[in-house]
Design a protein around this motif. Structure first.
Motif, PDB file in Angstrom:
ATOM      1  N   THR A  17       5.187  11.272   2.196  1.00 26.08           N
ATOM      2  CA  THR A  17       4.570  10.555   3.315  1.00 26.08           C
ATOM      3  C   THR A  17       4.258  11.512   4.458  1.00 26.08           C
ATOM      4  OG1 THR A  17       5.776   8.536   2.716  1.00 26.08           O
ATOM      5  CG2 THR A  17       4.844   8.648   4.930  1.00 26.08           C
ATOM      6  N   SER A  35       4.265   4.621   8.068  1.00 24.21           N
ATOM      7  CA  SER A  35       5.125   4.272   6.930  1.00 24.21           C
ATOM      8  C   SER A  35       6.263   5.266   6.750  1.00 24.21           C
ATOM      9  CB  SER A  35       4.295   4.168   5.648  1.00 24.21           C
ATOM     10  OG  SER A  35       3.792   5.435   5.257  1.00 24.21           O
ATOM     11  N   VAL A  58       6.169   0.183  -0.013  1.00 24.61           N
ATOM     12  CA  VAL A  58       4.883   0.393   0.668  1.00 24.61           C
ATOM     13  C   VAL A  58       4.594   1.872   0.898  1.00 24.61           C
ATOM     14  CG1 VAL A  58       3.619   0.001   2.818  1.00 24.61           C
ATOM     15  CG2 VAL A  58       4.786  -1.893   1.707  1.00 24.61           C
ATOM     16  N   PRO A  59       5.548   2.666   1.435  1.00 24.33           N
ATOM     17  CA  PRO A  59       5.245   4.106   1.564  1.00 24.33           C
ATOM     18  C   PRO A  59       4.878   4.755   0.235  1.00 24.33           C
ATOM     19  CG  PRO A  59       7.190   3.556   2.832  1.00 24.33           C
ATOM     20  CD  PRO A  59       6.857   2.348   2.019  1.00 24.33           C
ATOM     21  N   LEU A  89      -3.403  -1.478   4.698  1.00 24.81           N
ATOM     22  CA  LEU A  89      -2.133  -0.779   4.925  1.00 24.81           C
ATOM     23  C   LEU A  89      -2.328   0.720   5.101  1.00 24.81           C
ATOM     24  CD1 LEU A  89       0.157  -2.632   2.351  1.00 24.81           C
ATOM     25  CD2 LEU A  89       0.218  -2.817   4.842  1.00 24.81           C
TER      26      LEU A  89
END
Length: 345
Positions: free
Chosen positions: A103, A73, A45-46, A66
């Protein structure tokens, strides 16, 4: 009993004794394949969100939803680094470190351009933007307006009863209004201490009225923003309505512009950043170093985690202060911004 004779060491052909055998290497530690798999899953996900941020895309469901969690994240990304190190996979550790670093970069406050306002202040303007959740926060908002005394008020999800109550309560202080009079989330009201003209509405499922106010002799375009939220099944509509807000911002960027409301989007959404860039706008929260202050959700099991309520300003304004206020009955915080409208150079 006779003892067996000791065996003489065997000499090598050259007559010297052989070198002692090398010790056996210690057994390798297990490389924890399940831990490696867990680390990889934590990075999915990140990595996806950072990729969308780099490509300046919002993508399909569930990516827009998201993206509201992009700064958070960093937590699974950091756990991914830790588990990759435990698993002793060098390539995985390197990948995890890259994802965590990216991120952190993507979570920095978005600054589309460096804006410097020139000229002497012409007027001090206090702006309040609030979503009152189907009118349920009307009473609390009324008290907030009485206490804070803003000159401009942008109210989303203000149904007919909400609109009547606010107009009656502030007939003297905020006598001018532009509105979409409707029930539920469709209704919206823009209240002003300054005369309004050129009223109009951006076509959308929920009301987005706008008008031009004359402040210290300067025409200032005011626009309330309230596009649909990017829930599954209506992401295309959300993107389309933000596109209409972007077009309005681009059309009105020749003069002072105030664009405020519940955008149902954060700085991590490409569609919201496009609004900023099209109108040469800045988020007042960013200018006040408060761009990660969450405004939603204020109700429910989750704590507030994303800022989707904004006051956007053109370079004709400087930000003196910003505060985020709780409004009882609403699932949004209100945004109260003190601005200086400046003249030409």
């Amino acid at each position: 009993m006779d003892r067996a004779p000791a065996t003489a060491p065997v000499e090598s052909p050259s007559g010297t004794s052989p070198a002692p055998a090398a010790p056996e290497p210690p057994p390798l530690r297990p490389r924890h394949p399940l831990t490696a798999w867990a680390a990889g899953l934590l990075l999915v996900v990140p990595g996806l969100l950072v990729g969308c941020r780099v490509l300046d895309e919002d993508g399909p469901t569930p990516v827009p939803q998201l993206l509201s969690l992009l700064p958070w994240s960093a937590v699974p990304a950091a756990l991914g680094v830790l588990l990759a190190a435990v698993a002793r996979r060098r390539a995985l550790v390197l990948t995890a470190v890259v994802v965590l670093t990216a991120t952190a970069w993507a979570s920095l406050p978005h600054q589309p351009q460096l804006v410097t306002s020139y000229g002497l202040p012409l007027a001090q303007v206090r702006v309040l933007a609030s979503n009152v959740e189907f009118g349920q926060g009307t009473a609390a908002l009324t008290e907030t307006i009485r206490r804070e005394r803003p000159q401009l008020v942008f109210v989303s999800e203000c149904d007919r009863a909400c609109g009547r109550a606010l107009s009656a309560a502030f007939a003297s202080e905020l006598p001018h209004r532009a509105s979409v009079d409707a029930d539920g989330s469709v209704g919206s009201v823009l209240l002003s201490a300054y005369p309004l003209r050129d009223e109009g509405v951006i076509p959308a499922a929920m009301g987005m009225p706008g008008a031009t106010a004359v402040i210290a002799g300067v025409p200032v375009r005011l626009q309330l923003a309230h596009p649909l939220p990017p829930v599954p099944g209506q992401v295309d509509s959300w993107r389309r309505e933000l596109g209409r807000i972007e077009a309005a911002a681009a059309r009105d960027r020749s003069g002072p512009l105030l664009l405020a409301g519940d955008f149902n989007a954060s700085q991590d959404h490409a569609a919201f950043r496009s609004v900023l860039e099209a109108g040469h706008l800045q988020d007042a929260a960013r200018l006040a170093d408060a761009s990660r202050t969450p405004t939603w959700p204020m109700e429910g099991p989750l704590p507030p985690f994303v800022q989707i309520d904004h006051v956007l300003v053109s370079e004709d304004f400087t930000v003196r202060a910003i505060r985020f206020l709780d409004v009882a009955g609403s699932d949004h915080r209100a945004v109260l911004t003190d601005l200086d409208l400046r003249g030409g150079r």
